[in-house]
Enzyme design. Sequence first.
Site, PDB file in Angstrom:
ATOM      1  N   ARG A  97       5.838   4.716  -4.849  1.00 45.75           N
ATOM      2  CA  ARG A  97       4.375   4.672  -5.021  1.00 45.75           C
ATOM      3  C   ARG A  97       3.872   5.971  -5.659  1.00 45.75           C
ATOM      4  O   ARG A  97       3.003   5.942  -6.541  1.00 45.75           O
ATOM      5  CB  ARG A  97       3.705   4.444  -3.670  1.00 45.75           C
ATOM      6  CG  ARG A  97       2.193   4.544  -3.725  1.00 45.75           C
ATOM      7  CD  ARG A  97       1.573   4.225  -2.390  1.00 45.75           C
ATOM      8  NE  ARG A  97       0.140   4.467  -2.364  1.00 45.75           N
ATOM      9  CZ  ARG A  97      -0.623   4.390  -1.280  1.00 45.75           C
ATOM     10  NH1 ARG A  97      -0.080   4.046  -0.117  1.00 45.75           N
ATOM     11  NH2 ARG A  97      -1.913   4.623  -1.329  1.00 45.75           N
ATOM     12  N   ASN A 151       1.526  -5.725  -1.889  1.00 46.84           N
ATOM     13  CA  ASN A 151       0.760  -5.472  -3.110  1.00 46.84           C
ATOM     14  C   ASN A 151       1.608  -5.504  -4.370  1.00 46.84           C
ATOM     15  O   ASN A 151       2.799  -5.253  -4.291  1.00 46.84           O
ATOM     16  CB  ASN A 151       0.091  -4.085  -3.002  1.00 46.84           C
ATOM     17  CG  ASN A 151      -1.237  -4.169  -2.292  1.00 46.84           C
ATOM     18  OD1 ASN A 151      -1.968  -5.122  -2.490  1.00 46.84           O
ATOM     19  ND2 ASN A 151      -1.539  -3.164  -1.479  1.00 46.84           N
ATOM     20  N   HIS A 202      -8.374  -7.025  -5.317  1.00 45.52           N
ATOM     21  CA  HIS A 202      -8.804  -5.686  -5.701  1.00 45.52           C
ATOM     22  C   HIS A 202      -9.706  -5.719  -6.938  1.00 45.52           C
ATOM     23  O   HIS A 202      -9.813  -4.733  -7.676  1.00 45.52           O
ATOM     24  CB  HIS A 202      -7.605  -4.736  -5.897  1.00 45.52           C
ATOM     25  CG  HIS A 202      -6.978  -4.342  -4.582  1.00 45.52           C
ATOM     26  ND1 HIS A 202      -5.926  -3.468  -4.477  1.00 45.52           N
ATOM     27  CD2 HIS A 202      -7.266  -4.713  -3.318  1.00 45.52           C
ATOM     28  CE1 HIS A 202      -5.603  -3.316  -3.193  1.00 45.52           C
ATOM     29  NE2 HIS A 202      -6.389  -4.078  -2.482  1.00 45.52           N
ATOM     30  N   TYR A 255     -12.594  -1.119  -5.180  1.00 46.36           N
ATOM     31  CA  TYR A 255     -11.617  -0.932  -6.268  1.00 46.36           C
ATOM     32  C   TYR A 255     -12.233  -1.069  -7.657  1.00 46.36           C
ATOM     33  O   TYR A 255     -11.615  -0.656  -8.647  1.00 46.36           O
ATOM     34  CB  TYR A 255     -10.467  -1.930  -6.133  1.00 46.36           C
ATOM     35  CG  TYR A 255      -9.427  -1.504  -5.133  1.00 46.36           C
ATOM     36  CD1 TYR A 255      -8.266  -0.846  -5.538  1.00 46.36           C
ATOM     37  CD2 TYR A 255      -9.599  -1.728  -3.777  1.00 46.36           C
ATOM     38  CE1 TYR A 255      -7.314  -0.444  -4.619  1.00 46.36           C
ATOM     39  CE2 TYR A 255      -8.658  -1.325  -2.850  1.00 46.36           C
ATOM     40  CZ  TYR A 255      -7.512  -0.685  -3.281  1.00 46.36           C
ATOM     41  OH  TYR A 255      -6.569  -0.279  -2.371  1.00 46.36           O
TER      42      TYR A 255
HETATM   43  C1  G6P Z   1      -6.450  -0.706   1.063  1.00 44.72           C
HETATM   44  C2  G6P Z   1      -5.916  -1.853   0.246  1.00 44.72           C
HETATM   45  C3  G6P Z   1      -4.494  -2.158   0.561  1.00 44.72           C
HETATM   46  C4  G6P Z   1      -3.688  -0.900   0.432  1.00 44.72           C
HETATM   47  C5  G6P Z   1      -4.251   0.193   1.327  1.00 44.72           C
HETATM   48  C6  G6P Z   1      -3.559   1.509   1.062  1.00 44.72           C
HETATM   49  O1  G6P Z   1      -6.647  -1.090   2.312  1.00 44.72           O
HETATM   50  O2  G6P Z   1      -6.680  -2.998   0.357  1.00 44.72           O
HETATM   51  O3  G6P Z   1      -4.024  -3.116  -0.333  1.00 44.72           O
HETATM   52  O4  G6P Z   1      -2.356  -1.146   0.771  1.00 44.72           O
HETATM   53  O5  G6P Z   1      -5.588   0.390   1.070  1.00 44.72           O
HETATM   54  O6  G6P Z   1      -3.874   2.417   2.052  1.00 44.72           O
HETATM   55  P1  G6P Z   1      -3.079   3.788   2.123  1.00 44.72           P
HETATM   56  O7  G6P Z   1      -3.489   4.407   3.397  1.00 44.72           O
HETATM   57  O8  G6P Z   1      -1.615   3.428   2.082  1.00 44.72           O
HETATM   58  O9  G6P Z   1      -3.479   4.557   0.915  1.00 44.72           O
END
Ligand code: G6P
Length: 436
Positions: A97, A151, A202, A255
């Site tokens: 990521r 995702n 998103h 988003y």
């Molecule tokens: C939001 C999105 C999710 C994503 C998450 C990431 O909730 O809707 O799809 O996975 O954020 O959160 P993080 O704490 O991993 O940045």
Amino acid sequence: MMTKSLKLAIIGGGSSYTPELVEGVLKRLDILPVTEMHFVDIEAGKEKLEIIEGLTRRMVEKAGANIEIKASLDRRAAIANADFVMTQFRVGGLQARANDERIPIKYDVIGQETTGPGGFAKALRTIPVILDICKDIEELAPNAWMLNFTNPAGLVTEAIQKYTQVKSIGLCNVPVSMQMMIAEMMACPPEKLSLECIGLNHLVWAHRAWVDGQDVTAEVLKKVGDGQNFSMNNIFEEPWDPDFLNALGAIPCPYHRYFYQVDAMLAEEKESARDGGTRAEQVMKTEAELFELYRDEELAEKPKQLEMRGGAYYSDASLNLVDAIYNDRKTIHVINVANNGTISSLPDEAVIECSAVVGSWGVRPLAVGKLSPAITGLIHQVKAYEQLAIEAAVEGSYNKAFMALSSNPLVPDITRAKAILDDILRTNHDYLPNFA
Ligand code: G6P
């Protein structure tokens, strides 16, 4: 007739989000007779999986629940005879990521885990793995419902629906988070608020909002424009231009900032990558802290610190859906599902995110028909990108991958599209056997 026992298989069970899911199950024992939860992960996630298993056992014991907890690397055993298979894994972990976030920034392009080139790279890594999981579901639990959180959730769900027979629904916590935030701004209980949601994952807009039957869309847009809280932990809270919101006439999701405020978001990302680290790099630290807490033999509940992650309400989104299917509630949920005429200008098989009625027979989206020109262009462009990305991932096609990135609205020209693609393919080489 549904069984009186429920087996849940959780793929990616070693995720730090899992205690949230467990808490959701324990909160609903009177309506969901969960008798088995089988968490599964891969060798690299074994240590985390064991920690999650320990915490789950303590949470279940504290609740006095009679649920068999299993944690293993045996995906097939987890899937066999499951009623619901929940997928929440990340191929390549947080390091992949972080790469997804950093590579595009080098080329002056948004670097985000689910949208733009970052989401594209994640899709390439994820689709072959999830299609393989689906083969196991087809064989070992053909009646199971698969709830996909992995995702980019909409795009991945479209791949599942296009290439497999699995009964699947894509899920995201953004719509439920929007519901909660808007209800708070309107000072009303969330169940009094109705949102008409339509778009892509998103990239979903609440087209209209009602409280007690009264259309409050304009009021909500005014409050968002005035700076009331309308973001998620993982997204920079770039303020919205009130004139833009007024002209748009629909409530954008958090988003949408990546699409409508590209310059500001890119500047924020660059600054953060330079100083505090990208979101993935910050999450690595949060995760390490969370797992330290989870290890504590005294801990028997979801710790408050989990709220630092972006996935608020994620277990509500998924377990309310389990409830709707298992108990045949015929309630409205915002989910990712095949279009089938819901938006008249998109192909039937395109997966969209929309309000839908859910019961034991499955899901029926609420038709919207024609979209306003203010919205239709962006949806169509992103959907075309998604279709190309899915085919690129399945076929290992460089040309389709190149066209996917070139079609993505966050990639401004083909020279950069090509450079980013080559970088993604090089960096992710080990996770992309289809491109070998
Ligand atoms: C939001 C999105 C999710 C994503 C998450 C990431 O909730 O809707 O799809 O996975 O954020 O959160 P993080 O704490 O991993 O940045």
